[in-house]
Design an enzyme around this catalytic site. Structure first.
Site, PDB file in Angstrom:
ATOM      1  N   ASP A   1     111.065  73.345  66.725  1.00  0.00           N
ATOM      2  CA  ASP A   1     112.532  73.436  66.817  1.00  0.00           C
ATOM      3  C   ASP A   1     113.099  72.529  67.919  1.00  0.00           C
ATOM      4  O   ASP A   1     114.173  71.947  67.756  1.00  0.00           O
ATOM      5  CB  ASP A   1     112.973  74.885  67.075  1.00  0.00           C
ATOM      6  CG  ASP A   1     112.814  75.764  65.839  1.00  0.00           C
ATOM      7  OD1 ASP A   1     112.870  75.226  64.714  1.00  0.00           O
ATOM      8  OD2 ASP A   1     112.625  76.979  65.999  1.00  0.00           O
TER       9      ASP A   1
ATOM     10  N   LYS B   1     108.436  84.909  64.332  1.00  0.00           N
ATOM     11  CA  LYS B   1     108.092  83.787  65.220  1.00  0.00           C
ATOM     12  C   LYS B   1     107.405  84.248  66.510  1.00  0.00           C
ATOM     13  O   LYS B   1     106.530  83.568  67.033  1.00  0.00           O
ATOM     14  CB  LYS B   1     109.350  82.993  65.586  1.00  0.00           C
ATOM     15  CG  LYS B   1     109.906  82.161  64.440  1.00  0.00           C
ATOM     16  CD  LYS B   1     111.107  81.367  64.924  1.00  0.00           C
ATOM     17  CE  LYS B   1     111.667  80.466  63.854  1.00  0.00           C
ATOM     18  NZ  LYS B   1     112.680  79.542  64.367  1.00  0.00           N
TER      19      LYS B   1
END
Ligand code: ATR
Length: 280
Positions: free
Chosen positions: A105, A69
């Site tokens: 997220d 990420k």
């Protein structure tokens, strides 16, 4: 000529435990879309090349998970506001040949609470346990919803201070020892550490100081009912489990590639729960 199917993926290392193919596969079928979503194991040394050759591989975009990420954040050419703030990318797509990145997220965290506990964001003060990548996403979500005070509590206080420096104003950093005092004036408690996850140590803190109206939320979803949530329910507090964050972060990504905003249904939740229980 018929349009080619839209291809998307999730890449990580390892990747075999990812539930994302099940989630996106469910929606592709439900909305009868001509597309695919596959899991790909990409080693760190191959990751940059993988991203730079998405077009040649025929992908519209995909999800990026551990450990990539933060590398994705550095590689993509265009970041949206959430990715910029969080410092990590979990969703990528191509726009006129350019690699773009987002982080869904924070959206997933807030949308899960919206669905499970409407009105949750009238809370003003939050305590967040942990200072890793998940904490950054939750802090961004809470700032977007206008929380007045976000208190970051972490075993390694220096990491909490780093996040405080990153997110500024409404955040503050604290050691674990400060927890009892902080909880007494907290509306929302969120665990973003790995404590309580199957195979990890339990998160054992006293919830006694929390006011009766407090909401307790965990981002751990294996098990679904973490020891923290069980303790909170025992105390009569309202709780929100973490699986919904996984499901809702996928909503924004799916919409990006496939053009349909999918719904997080009870049936989808049950499918993922069954799969988690099968222990694969
Ligand atoms: P992620 O990016 O998934 O959030 P991470 O960066 O490894 O993961 O962060 C894990 C979090 O769990 C950290 O806040 C970590 O605390 P430290 O910063 O002090 O390491 C926390 N954590 C993990 N194990 C812990 C433990 N046994 N006690 C307290 N906190 C713990």
């Amino acid at each position: 000529m018929a349009e080619a199917p839209i291809k998307a993926f999730v890449c990580g290392h390892p990747i075999k435990h990812s539930r994302s193919p099940l989630i996106h596969g469910y929606w592709l079928e439900k909305y009868e879309l001509d597309g695919s979503y596959e899991a790909i194991d990409v080693a760190p040394e191959d990751f940059a090349h993988f991203l730079h050759t998405l077009h040649e591989q025929g992908y519209a975009g995909g999800n990026v998970t551990l450990p990539h990420k933060e590398s994705a954040f550095k590689i993509v050419e265009k970041l949206d506001g959430a990715a910029e703030k969080i410092g990590a990318v979990n969703t990528i797509w191509l726009e006129n040949g350019h690699l773009c990145g987002s982080n869904t997220d924070a959206y997933g965290f807030a949308a899960n609470l919206d669905q499970q506990m409407a009105g949750w964001d009238s809370a003003r003060t939050a305590v967040l346990l942990g200072a890793g990548g998940a904490a950054r996403a939750v802090i961004h979500a809470l700032q977007e919803r206008g929380f007045d005070e976000i208190r970051i509590v972490n075993r390694t206080e220096a990491r909490a201070r780093d996040l405080q420096a990153r997110f500024g104003g409404t955040t503050s950093a604290h050691s674990w020892e400060a927890l009892d005092d902080l909880l007494a004036s907290t509306d929302l408690l969120v665990n973003t550490t790995s404590l309580g996850m199957a195979g990890s140590a339990p998160l054992s803190i006293s919830l006694d100081p929390l006011p009766d109206h407090a909401i307790v939320s965990d981002i751990v979803y294996v098990p679904l009912q973490t020891p923290l949530l069980a303790d909170a329910q025992e105390r009569g507090l309202r709780t929100v489990e973490g699986l919904g964050m996984l499901l809702h972060q996928a909503v924004a990504a799916f919409e990006r590639w496939f053009g349909v905003k999918p719904e997080v249904t009870g049936e989808l939740r049950q499918r993922i729960i069954d799969d988690l229980r099968s222990g694969k």
